[in-house]
Design a protein around this motif. Structure first.
Motif, PDB file in Angstrom:
ATOM      1  N   ASN A  58       9.350   1.287  10.471  1.00 26.62           N
ATOM      2  CA  ASN A  58       8.027   0.857   9.698  1.00 26.62           C
ATOM      3  C   ASN A  58       8.507   0.911   8.175  1.00 26.62           C
ATOM      4  OD1 ASN A  58       6.253   4.127   9.372  1.00 26.62           O
ATOM      5  ND2 ASN A  58       8.274   3.708   9.047  1.00 26.62           N
ATOM      6  N   TRP A  60       8.051  -1.257   3.858  1.00 22.54           N
ATOM      7  CA  TRP A  60       7.195  -2.044   2.820  1.00 22.54           C
ATOM      8  C   TRP A  60       8.136  -3.476   2.990  1.00 22.54           C
ATOM      9  CZ3 TRP A  60       8.323   2.735  -0.578  1.00 22.54           C
ATOM     10  CH2 TRP A  60       7.822   3.738  -0.235  1.00 22.54           C
ATOM     11  N   ASP A  61       7.281  -4.307   2.400  1.00 18.94           N
ATOM     12  CA  ASP A  61       7.880  -5.619   2.404  1.00 18.94           C
ATOM     13  C   ASP A  61       8.635  -5.662   1.143  1.00 18.94           C
ATOM     14  OD1 ASP A  61       6.633  -6.931   4.303  1.00 18.94           O
ATOM     15  OD2 ASP A  61       4.858  -7.820   3.071  1.00 18.94           O
ATOM     16  N   SER A  69      14.532  -9.893   9.452  1.00 18.23           N
ATOM     17  CA  SER A  69      13.138  -9.210   9.860  1.00 18.23           C
ATOM     18  C   SER A  69      11.983  -9.817   9.660  1.00 18.23           C
ATOM     19  CB  SER A  69      13.085  -7.609   9.366  1.00 18.23           C
ATOM     20  OG  SER A  69      12.747  -7.736   8.266  1.00 18.23           O
ATOM     21  N   ARG A  70      11.038  -9.582  10.500  1.00 21.28           N
ATOM     22  CA  ARG A  70       9.600 -10.015  10.245  1.00 21.28           C
ATOM     23  C   ARG A  70       8.662  -8.880  10.324  1.00 21.28           C
ATOM     24  NH1 ARG A  70       8.379 -14.979  14.725  1.00 21.28           N
ATOM     25  NH2 ARG A  70       6.347 -14.421  13.719  1.00 21.28           N
ATOM     26  N   SER A  71       7.561  -8.975   9.568  1.00 19.84           N
ATOM     27  CA  SER A  71       6.662  -7.861   9.372  1.00 19.84           C
ATOM     28  C   SER A  71       5.100  -8.279   9.880  1.00 19.84           C
ATOM     29  CB  SER A  71       6.612  -7.684   8.024  1.00 19.84           C
ATOM     30  OG  SER A  71       7.792  -7.159   7.398  1.00 19.84           O
ATOM     31  N   SER A  72       4.611  -7.270  10.512  1.00 20.04           N
ATOM     32  CA  SER A  72       3.075  -7.279  10.606  1.00 20.04           C
ATOM     33  C   SER A  72       2.257  -7.301   9.606  1.00 20.04           C
ATOM     34  CB  SER A  72       2.669  -6.036  11.539  1.00 20.04           C
ATOM     35  OG  SER A  72       2.856  -5.114  10.730  1.00 20.04           O
ATOM     36  N   SER A 179       4.188  -1.717   6.949  1.00 17.15           N
ATOM     37  CA  SER A 179       4.005  -2.738   7.974  1.00 17.15           C
ATOM     38  C   SER A 179       4.712  -2.361   9.184  1.00 17.15           C
ATOM     39  CB  SER A 179       4.424  -3.943   7.462  1.00 17.15           C
ATOM     40  OG  SER A 179       3.514  -4.695   6.629  1.00 17.15           O
ATOM     41  N   VAL A 181       7.969  -3.494  11.112  1.00 11.14           N
ATOM     42  CA  VAL A 181       9.088  -4.531  10.922  1.00 11.14           C
ATOM     43  C   VAL A 181      10.007  -4.669  12.043  1.00 11.14           C
ATOM     44  CG1 VAL A 181      10.962  -4.982   9.304  1.00 11.14           C
ATOM     45  CG2 VAL A 181       9.004  -3.668   8.135  1.00 11.14           C
ATOM     46  N   ILE A 193       4.488  -8.698  17.272  1.00 11.87           N
ATOM     47  CA  ILE A 193       4.028  -8.552  16.079  1.00 11.87           C
ATOM     48  C   ILE A 193       2.289  -8.883  16.229  1.00 11.87           C
ATOM     49  CG2 ILE A 193       3.446  -9.802  13.830  1.00 11.87           C
ATOM     50  CD1 ILE A 193       6.443  -9.590  13.457  1.00 11.87           C
TER      51      ILE A 193
END
Length: 225
Positions: A58, A60-61, A69-72, A179, A181, A193
């Motif tokens: 988990n 922060w962007d 990576s990709r984030s929710s 988020s 990640v 996600i």
């Protein structure tokens, strides 16, 4: 899922491994996934996410993770605040206001790309917030920075005898969404996600989200960020 000791969010000594793990495990569990939490130093968690040793954190962007990576969508908001010695009169008004003040940051944390990259500032690094707070108490630095929930957690525990020596600077450094990640090369990254976003929203609607916050002794936000 990898994480470091960052109460009340990720900590194997807390119920269900902390608030974040509880929320993530519940949401993905509703979607058919089983989440195992592994506790490691934060820099190792980031390295493991980038090299495929771990699937999720988990976080922060930040532009520093966009390549791997990709984030929710954010599932809660962190209010990041400065702390000072009680009786100090510092007022935060942007990065320029920090010039001339030695500050302590937790090593490996990405509070903001702008703060990380500002070479004008006198930045020192500690292993964690408790160490940074002790540097502040003895006068080695003038300020330190932490998520408000985390700071209050430690001020009520490890720093309990010294809590009156510190105070929060009025206002905040920033509000930032936390988020899920996921490493971008995971074969099910898109579904993970999407499932998480869908189930977190459903948990808000059916009361599960608020119940998890209450289980960890915190009031739930009124809505997702």
């Amino acid at each position: 899922m990898a994480g470091n000791i960052w109460p009340p969010y990720t900590d194997s000594d807390l119920p269900n491994d902390g608030l974040s793990v509880d929320l993530i495990r519940t949401a993905l569990g509703r979607g058919g996934y089983r989440v195992e939490y592994v506790e490691v130093p934060w820099e190792r968690a980031l390295l493991g996410l980038s090299n495929g040793s771990f699937d999720m954190i988990n976080g922060w962007d930040t532009e520093k993770r966009v390549d791997y990576s990709r984030s929710s969508r954010p599932f809660l908001v962190n209010r990041i605040r400065w702390l000072q010695r009680r009786g100090s009169d510092f007022r935060y008004d942007g990065l320029d206001s920090l010039i001339g003040y030695p500050i302590a940051l937790s090593r490996g944390y990405m509070y903001s790309d702008e703060l990380d990259n500002d070479s004008r500032l006198q930045k020192g690094y500690a292993a964690n917030f408790v160490q940074a707070a002790k540097m502040l108490i003895v006068g080695r630095v003038d300020l330190t920075l932490e998520d408000e929930r985390t700071a209050r957690y430690h001020l009520e525990r490890e720093l309990g005898h010294e809590r009156d020596a510190l105070s929060f600077v009025p206002g905040e450094f920033r509000r930032i969404g936390l988020s899920l990640v996921v490493r971008s090369d995971h074969p099910r990254v898109t579904d993970i996600i999407a499932t998480f976003n869908t189930e977190i929203a459903a948990m808000v609607e059916d009361g599960t989200y608020a119940a998890i916050f209450q289980r960890h002794g915190m009031p739930a936000p009124d809505a997702l960020p």
